[in-house]
Design a protein around this motif. Sequence first.
Motif, PDB file in Angstrom:
ATOM      1  N   UNK A  55       0.809  -1.209   0.000  1.00  0.00           N
ATOM      2  CA  UNK A  55       0.000   0.000   0.000  1.00  0.00           C
ATOM      3  C   UNK A  55       0.846   1.264   0.000  1.00  0.00           C
ATOM      4  N   UNK A  56       2.100   1.148  -0.373  1.00  0.00           N
ATOM      5  CA  UNK A  56       2.999   2.295  -0.412  1.00  0.00           C
ATOM      6  C   UNK A  56       2.532   3.298  -1.462  1.00  0.00           C
ATOM      7  N   UNK A  57       2.816   4.568  -1.209  1.00  0.00           N
ATOM      8  CA  UNK A  57       2.513   5.608  -2.190  1.00  0.00           C
ATOM      9  C   UNK A  57       3.739   5.950  -3.031  1.00  0.00           C
ATOM     10  N   UNK A  58       4.910   5.597  -2.542  1.00  0.00           N
ATOM     11  CA  UNK A  58       6.142   5.802  -3.290  1.00  0.00           C
ATOM     12  C   UNK A  58       7.191   4.875  -2.701  1.00  0.00           C
ATOM     13  N   UNK A  59       8.163   4.505  -3.502  1.00  0.00           N
ATOM     14  CA  UNK A  59       9.280   3.702  -3.002  1.00  0.00           C
ATOM     15  C   UNK A  59      10.417   3.730  -3.989  1.00  0.00           C
ATOM     16  N   UNK A  60      11.579   3.338  -3.516  1.00  0.00           N
ATOM     17  CA  UNK A  60      12.771   3.229  -4.356  1.00  0.00           C
ATOM     18  C   UNK A  60      13.572   2.019  -3.886  1.00  0.00           C
ATOM     19  N   UNK A  61      14.041   1.258  -4.852  1.00  0.00           N
ATOM     20  CA  UNK A  61      14.772   0.028  -4.574  1.00  0.00           C
ATOM     21  C   UNK A  61      16.165   0.138  -5.180  1.00  0.00           C
ATOM     22  N   UNK A  62      17.175  -0.204  -4.409  1.00  0.00           N
ATOM     23  CA  UNK A  62      18.541  -0.296  -4.948  1.00  0.00           C
ATOM     24  C   UNK A  62      19.189  -1.554  -4.383  1.00  0.00           C
ATOM     25  N   UNK A  63      20.384  -1.825  -4.821  1.00  0.00           N
ATOM     26  CA  UNK A  63      21.101  -2.997  -4.307  1.00  0.00           C
ATOM     27  C   UNK A  63      21.513  -2.814  -2.857  1.00  0.00           C
ATOM     28  N   UNK A  64      21.535  -1.573  -2.400  1.00  0.00           N
ATOM     29  CA  UNK A  64      21.965  -1.303  -1.026  1.00  0.00           C
ATOM     30  C   UNK A  64      20.803  -1.077  -0.055  1.00  0.00           C
ATOM     31  N   UNK A  65      19.757  -0.408  -0.529  1.00  0.00           N
ATOM     32  CA  UNK A  65      18.714   0.039   0.394  1.00  0.00           C
ATOM     33  C   UNK A  65      17.357   0.123  -0.306  1.00  0.00           C
ATOM     34  N   UNK A  66      16.318  -0.032   0.504  1.00  0.00           N
ATOM     35  CA  UNK A  66      14.943   0.111   0.020  1.00  0.00           C
ATOM     36  C   UNK A  66      14.261   1.160   0.884  1.00  0.00           C
ATOM     37  N   UNK A  67      13.638   2.125   0.226  1.00  0.00           N
ATOM     38  CA  UNK A  67      12.895   3.181   0.908  1.00  0.00           C
ATOM     39  C   UNK A  67      11.437   3.048   0.512  1.00  0.00           C
ATOM     40  N   UNK A  68      10.557   3.056   1.513  1.00  0.00           N
ATOM     41  CA  UNK A  68       9.125   2.941   1.256  1.00  0.00           C
ATOM     42  C   UNK A  68       8.409   4.075   1.979  1.00  0.00           C
ATOM     43  N   UNK A  69       7.504   4.741   1.250  1.00  0.00           N
ATOM     44  CA  UNK A  69       6.716   5.825   1.834  1.00  0.00           C
ATOM     45  C   UNK A  69       5.238   5.458   1.789  1.00  0.00           C
ATOM     46  N   UNK A  70       4.603   5.629   2.935  1.00  0.00           N
ATOM     47  CA  UNK A  70       3.156   5.493   3.067  1.00  0.00           C
ATOM     48  C   UNK A  70       2.572   6.884   3.321  1.00  0.00           C
ATOM     49  N   UNK A  71       1.255   7.030   3.298  1.00  0.00           N
ATOM     50  CA  UNK A  71       0.690   8.360   3.542  1.00  0.00           C
ATOM     51  C   UNK A  71       1.098   8.962   4.890  1.00  0.00           C
ATOM     52  N   UNK A  72       1.344   8.112   5.889  1.00  0.00           N
ATOM     53  CA  UNK A  72       1.602   8.619   7.236  1.00  0.00           C
ATOM     54  C   UNK A  72       3.009   8.356   7.770  1.00  0.00           C
ATOM     55  N   UNK A  73       3.865   7.713   6.988  1.00  0.00           N
ATOM     56  CA  UNK A  73       5.207   7.405   7.475  1.00  0.00           C
ATOM     57  C   UNK A  73       6.078   6.912   6.321  1.00  0.00           C
ATOM     58  N   UNK A  74       7.349   6.716   6.620  1.00  0.00           N
ATOM     59  CA  UNK A  74       8.233   6.077   5.654  1.00  0.00           C
ATOM     60  C   UNK A  74       9.277   5.279   6.426  1.00  0.00           C
ATOM     61  N   UNK A  75       9.921   4.360   5.725  1.00  0.00           N
ATOM     62  CA  UNK A  75      10.934   3.533   6.369  1.00  0.00           C
ATOM     63  C   UNK A  75      11.997   3.131   5.361  1.00  0.00           C
TER      64      UNK A  75
END
Length: 105
Positions: A55-75
């Motif tokens: 249910x993420x609204x945005x994300x980015x994937x790389x070989x080193x790290x994954x960033x996920x954004x939801x409407x109320x938080x990100x990790x």
Amino acid sequence: MTACLHTPGLILGLLADLGDTPAAVAAALHNAGITGRPDSADRCPIAYYLFAHTGAVDLAVSREEIWVQWPDSNTFATTPAPIAQFIARFDARQYPNLTRPEVRR
């Protein structure tokens, strides 16, 4: 107050479900009908898989790290080795059956 389930553990658990080798990851994505674009942090098969399951609204994937954004938080989560190895091979065009064709407009 409810606990936020948007944690690195959620991301890592979903990725672990794909398998523990790059070939297993590729097979799981193929069996699920997930394809993507090489060299794309937000349009590779791993990104589409995570979009479908989080249910993420945005994300980015790389070989080193994954960033996920939801409407109320990100990790952020460190990319597990089998996923990083899959991404390297996918970007090197070793899984053509998982490559989404380019759409020309």
